[in-house]
Design a protein around this motif. Structure first.
Motif, PDB file in Angstrom:
ATOM      1  N   VAL A 305       0.806  -1.218   0.000  1.00 16.39           N
ATOM      2  CA  VAL A 305       0.000   0.000   0.000  1.00 16.39           C
ATOM      3  C   VAL A 305       0.841   1.270   0.000  1.00 16.39           C
ATOM      4  N   LEU A 306       1.809   1.346   0.900  1.00 14.70           N
ATOM      5  CA  LEU A 306       2.507   2.613   1.093  1.00 14.70           C
ATOM      6  C   LEU A 306       3.346   3.079  -0.087  1.00 14.70           C
ATOM      7  N   PRO A 307       3.966   2.188  -0.872  1.00 14.50           N
ATOM      8  CA  PRO A 307       4.718   2.690  -2.025  1.00 14.50           C
ATOM      9  C   PRO A 307       3.843   3.116  -3.192  1.00 14.50           C
ATOM     10  N   ASP A 308       2.557   2.748  -3.178  1.00 13.61           N
ATOM     11  CA  ASP A 308       1.658   3.016  -4.300  1.00 13.61           C
ATOM     12  C   ASP A 308       0.901   4.322  -4.054  1.00 13.61           C
ATOM     13  N   ALA A 309       1.258   5.368  -4.783  1.00 11.94           N
ATOM     14  CA  ALA A 309       0.671   6.691  -4.553  1.00 11.94           C
ATOM     15  C   ALA A 309      -0.842   6.688  -4.742  1.00 11.94           C
ATOM     16  N   LYS A 310      -1.340   5.930  -5.723  1.00 10.21           N
ATOM     17  CA  LYS A 310      -2.782   5.908  -5.986  1.00 10.21           C
ATOM     18  C   LYS A 310      -3.549   5.255  -4.837  1.00 10.21           C
ATOM     19  N   VAL A 311      -2.995   4.173  -4.325  1.00  9.30           N
ATOM     20  CA  VAL A 311      -3.656   3.509  -3.194  1.00  9.30           C
ATOM     21  C   VAL A 311      -3.542   4.365  -1.947  1.00  9.30           C
ATOM     22  N   ARG A 312      -2.385   5.006  -1.777  1.00  7.74           N
ATOM     23  CA  ARG A 312      -2.174   5.838  -0.602  1.00  7.74           C
ATOM     24  C   ARG A 312      -3.165   7.004  -0.547  1.00  7.74           C
ATOM     25  N   GLN A 313      -3.677   7.410  -1.694  1.00  4.80           N
ATOM     26  CA  GLN A 313      -4.693   8.468  -1.708  1.00  4.80           C
ATOM     27  C   GLN A 313      -5.981   8.009  -1.025  1.00  4.80           C
ATOM     28  N   ARG A 314      -6.135   6.693  -0.896  1.00  7.57           N
ATOM     29  CA  ARG A 314      -7.338   6.129  -0.263  1.00  7.57           C
ATOM     30  C   ARG A 314      -7.046   5.607   1.142  1.00  7.57           C
ATOM     31  N   LEU A 315      -5.947   6.038   1.716  1.00 11.88           N
ATOM     32  CA  LEU A 315      -5.534   5.574   3.043  1.00 11.88           C
ATOM     33  C   LEU A 315      -5.753   6.665   4.082  1.00 11.88           C
ATOM     34  N   ILE A 316      -6.490   6.336   5.135  1.00 13.93           N
ATOM     35  CA  ILE A 316      -6.615   7.235   6.278  1.00 13.93           C
ATOM     36  C   ILE A 316      -5.878   6.595   7.446  1.00 13.93           C
ATOM     37  N   ALA A 317      -5.284   7.414   8.291  1.00 14.96           N
ATOM     38  CA  ALA A 317      -4.492   6.877   9.402  1.00 14.96           C
ATOM     39  C   ALA A 317      -4.527   7.856  10.566  1.00 14.96           C
ATOM     40  N   GLU A 318      -5.649   7.876  11.268  1.00 10.01           N
ATOM     41  CA  GLU A 318      -5.832   8.773  12.404  1.00 10.01           C
ATOM     42  C   GLU A 318      -5.297   8.116  13.676  1.00 10.01           C
ATOM     43  N   SER A 319      -4.816   8.924  14.606  1.00 10.81           N
ATOM     44  CA  SER A 319      -4.351   8.391  15.880  1.00 10.81           C
ATOM     45  C   SER A 319      -5.508   7.765  16.647  1.00 10.81           C
ATOM     46  N   THR A 320      -5.218   6.630  17.284  1.00 13.33           N
ATOM     47  CA  THR A 320      -6.251   5.991  18.100  1.00 13.33           C
ATOM     48  C   THR A 320      -6.481   6.740  19.412  1.00 13.33           C
ATOM     49  N   ASN A 321      -5.487   7.505  19.865  1.00 10.45           N
ATOM     50  CA  ASN A 321      -5.555   8.191  21.154  1.00 10.45           C
ATOM     51  C   ASN A 321      -5.721   7.197  22.300  1.00 10.45           C
ATOM     52  N   CYS A 322      -5.236   5.982  22.089  1.00 15.02           N
ATOM     53  CA  CYS A 322      -5.375   4.908  23.065  1.00 15.02           C
ATOM     54  C   CYS A 322      -3.997   4.380  23.442  1.00 15.02           C
ATOM     55  N   THR A 323      -3.814   4.049  24.682  1.00 11.84           N
ATOM     56  CA  THR A 323      -2.545   3.501  25.141  1.00 11.84           C
ATOM     57  C   THR A 323      -2.628   1.986  25.258  1.00 11.84           C
ATOM     58  N   ASP A 324      -1.780   1.295  24.496  1.00 12.84           N
ATOM     59  CA  ASP A 324      -1.640  -0.150  24.648  1.00 12.84           C
ATOM     60  C   ASP A 324      -0.848  -0.434  25.920  1.00 12.84           C
ATOM     61  N   MET A 325      -1.258  -1.461  26.660  1.00 13.85           N
ATOM     62  CA  MET A 325      -0.606  -1.784  27.921  1.00 13.85           C
ATOM     63  C   MET A 325      -0.514  -3.288  28.130  1.00 13.85           C
ATOM     64  N   ILE A 326       0.509  -3.705  28.855  1.00 18.45           N
ATOM     65  CA  ILE A 326       0.549  -5.044  29.443  1.00 18.45           C
ATOM     66  C   ILE A 326       0.047  -4.885  30.867  1.00 18.45           C
ATOM     67  N   GLN A 327      -1.096  -5.479  31.173  1.00 18.05           N
ATOM     68  CA  GLN A 327      -1.640  -5.386  32.531  1.00 18.05           C
ATOM     69  C   GLN A 327      -1.355  -6.688  33.278  1.00 18.05           C
ATOM     70  N   MET A 328      -0.833  -6.557  34.485  1.00 14.42           N
ATOM     71  CA  MET A 328      -0.413  -7.699  35.297  1.00 14.42           C
ATOM     72  C   MET A 328      -1.385  -7.914  36.459  1.00 14.42           C
ATOM     73  N   HIS A 329      -1.713  -9.159  36.713  1.00 16.87           N
ATOM     74  CA  HIS A 329      -2.657  -9.509  37.789  1.00 16.87           C
ATOM     75  C   HIS A 329      -1.989  -9.256  39.136  1.00 16.87           C
ATOM     76  N   THR A 330      -2.246  -8.092  39.712  1.00 16.65           N
ATOM     77  CA  THR A 330      -1.573  -7.701  40.959  1.00 16.65           C
ATOM     78  C   THR A 330      -2.069  -8.476  42.176  1.00 16.65           C
ATOM     79  N   GLY A 331      -3.113  -9.274  42.018  1.00 17.51           N
ATOM     80  CA  GLY A 331      -3.626 -10.069  43.139  1.00 17.51           C
ATOM     81  C   GLY A 331      -3.061 -11.464  43.207  1.00 17.51           C
ATOM     82  N   ARG A 332      -2.220 -11.839  42.241  1.00 13.94           N
ATOM     83  CA  ARG A 332      -1.646 -13.180  42.212  1.00 13.94           C
ATOM     84  C   ARG A 332      -0.125 -13.103  42.189  1.00 13.94           C
ATOM     85  N   ALA A 333       0.509 -14.099  42.805  1.00 17.19           N
ATOM     86  CA  ALA A 333       1.960 -14.228  42.683  1.00 17.19           C
ATOM     87  C   ALA A 333       2.290 -14.654  41.245  1.00 17.19           C
TER      88      ALA A 333
END
Length: 577
Positions: A305-333
């Motif tokens: 997709v990215l090297p093709d200018a014509k296809v890239r004209q049809r590409l939207i890429a907005e920020s998710t505004n979301c934080t990916d996380m590894i969450q750990m079970h703090t109640g278990r050893a």
């Protein structure tokens, strides 16, 4: 709000960005480590014409369409833009305007009492369901009440957190009702809160505040056939296969400033292979020219997709505004030991995970829990851990915790996040932490990790602010008072800390929004030091659109997903070819 799960770019896409810039003279595509700004904050395709069929190609079914249970970003976008309306909603606009509120079912954004503990909304005239019956305030109250039902887990819990007298409420099935939600007449609804909440109108954007008539409620089966108050209704729904929406002839556009309802029909085709979806949209032939993708672009597709200018004209890429996380079970050893949790923080190679997500052009490594938008544009780095991690420090912490040889654990991820999980697995292994990956279909992911008794010790997920305030992020991810045995959402580290919860209450009571914002920012760092979760990255949501699609942009308040309120077709006749 729960981060949507799905696929995204990886290393191949990162390399393709550089190739695309080099091979396209006069192009504006950023290269190397620059952030991709492909149609960010803009509408592509021009203004749609009315008619035709907009097809959505998907590799999965909806987790939930029932408004009492719908709290995953892309499903919220789909449900509230097409099937049901809420008291208040977000403007249909790209960029920052998409974060602004506008009345929906209500005539305004709500009228507060002097202490912001009582909020009154007045419904518009002429609101109707798909059978022509009127939408009433009592129907909104009923859906708020049913969101408390134990057999309808997974939905937004603003009502549970803020409504007075809701602490032990279990829904309306036994004839019990919430006295804190009053309906003096068919068009007036009043909410009594247990504490001041100046941001309450933002909460009423959630599907919880959509109407459901009691006579139409079918309990858990309502997921299969929500009753429409929006511009479309369900014609057919074969779970895991196909959903067909057709016009709701009783929806009155004069009552709706947000939804344009350009297509005559929307068809969601499910169960496709993700690579098949990307290839079909990249080629954009026949009916696929009038199609969009439910999920983000796959790693292997980035190089096409990215090297093709014509296809890239049809590409939207907005920020998710979301934080990916590894969450750990703090109640278990072993994760009940802060030294072990901090060892994970130091062992993680965020740069490797970022590469597995498409590189720096489509992602930023996270150094805090809340996204940059809640820090004035830039996350702080209070821990100062190198982006590639510090294995030596991680091993030292494990030794201090009495685990010099490390340990074995398991992590649950959505199938779309498996590439990221493998990068995490490899980096933690360097410190002696051996991780088994359990990949779950996206439609079952939140139910799986929300079962606190049977889930794995680690989960890879994320959180997105429902609106621009720390009050909609940190309390939902780290307040231990709202952990559920089933349908648990947000706090997947099961973190319970009295001092943290007390401080959350103090900040929530602040009347100076600037002071509160700074306090949330400081609290972010304080929780980070206790390490219940490891912030990983903030990504974008790249979507390739069919060449016949118009009125398209990624909506900032729905994690960069296509805004279905305005999407349509350039030439409706082509959708039938």
């Amino acid at each position: 709000m729960n981060k949507r799960t799905g696929t995204a770019l990886a290393a191949a896409a990162a390399a393709a960005i550089t190739l695309g810039a080099a091979g396209c003279s006069g192009g504006t595509q950023p290269a190397g480590s620059e952030r991709a700004a492909v149609h960010e904050g803009t509408v592509i395709g021009g203004t749609p014409r009315k008619g035709g069929t907009l097809t959505v190609l998907s590799d999965q079914d909806f987790a939930h369409l029932d408004p009492a249970r719908n709290w995953v970003m892309n499903a919220m976008d789909f449900g509230t833009r097409l099937l049901y309306r809420t008291l208040v909603t977000y403007k249909a606009a790209p960029g920052k305007q998409g974060g602004e509120l506008t009345p929906d079912l209500a005539t305004g954004l709500g009228t507060p009492s002097a202490d912001a503990r009582t909020w009154t909304f007045r419904l518009k005239e002429g609101l109707k369901y798909e059978d022509g019956s009127p939408v009433t305030a009592q129907d909104v109250k009923y859906n708020v009440e049913r969101s408390f039902s134990p057999d309808l887990p997974g939905g937004a819990d603003y009502a549970a957190r803020y409504l007075a007298g809701a602490e032990h409420y279990r829904g309306p099935a036994g004839g019990e009702h919430l006295d804190s939600v009053r309906t003096p007449d068919d068009r007036t609804i009043v909410f009594e809160l247990r504490k001041p909440f100046a941001e309450f109108p933002y909460a009423t954007v959630m599907p919880t505040f959509a109407p459901v008539p009691k006579a139409r409620d079918t309990g858990p089966r309502y997921d299969n056939r929500p009753f429409s108050s929006g511009p479309y209704k369900i014609e057919s729904y074969a779970r895991g296969k196909k959903l067909v929406l057709v016009r709701n002839d009783h929806w009155d556009p004069a009552t709706d400033d947000v939804r344009k309802a350009y297509p005559d029909r929307l068809v969601v085709v499910m169960g496709l292979k993700a690579n098949q979806i990307d290839d079909r949209l990249t080629e954009s032939r026949g009916p696929d020219a009038s199609a969009v993708s439910w999920g983000a672009l796959r790693p292997e597709s980035g190089a096409k997709v990215l090297p093709d200018a014509k296809v890239r004209q049809r590409l939207i890429a907005e920020s998710t505004n979301c934080t990916d996380m590894i969450q750990m079970h703090t109640g278990r050893a072993p994760f009940d030991d802060v030294r072990v949790r901090r060892a994970v923080q130091y062992a993680l190679d965020r740069d490797a995970v970022l590469t597995a997500s498409g590189g720096p052009a489509f992602n930023d490594p996270s150094t805090a829990y809340m996204p940059a938008s809640l820090f004035g544009g830039k996350q702080p780095d209070t821990l100062g851990i190198p982006v590639e991690g510090d294995t030596k420090k991680a091993r030292q912490l494990l030794k201090e915790a009495g685990r010099p040889d490390g340990f074995t654990t398991a992590m649950t991820v959505s199938t779309g996040d498996k590439g990221r999980a493998e990068a995490i697995q490899q980096s933690l292994a360097g410190a002696g932490i051996k991780v088994t990956i359990e990949a779950v279909d996206p439609s079952a992911f939140y139910a799986t990790i929300g079962d606190t008794a049977h889930r794995t010790d680690l989960v890879y997920t994320g959180w997105c602010p429902d609106y621009p305030s720390g009050s909609t992020f940190l309390p939902f991810v780290f307040d231990g008072r709202f952990i559920k045995e089933r349908g648990n959402s947000g706090n997947h580290s099961l973190f319970r800390d009295d001092a943290t919860m007390k401080r959350m209450d103090e900040i929530a009571a602040m009347t100076d929004t600037g002071e509160a914002a700074r306090a949330w920012q400081r609290l972010d760092g304080e929780i980070l030091a206790q390490a219940p979760a490891v912030p990983v990255l903030v990504r974008r949501w790249p979507l390739v659109l069919g060449s016949n699609v118009a009125g398209a942009y990624g909506h900032t308040s729905f994690g960069g997903q296509l805004d279905y309120a305005t999407a349509g077709l350039k030439d409706p006749a082509k959708s039938r070819s």
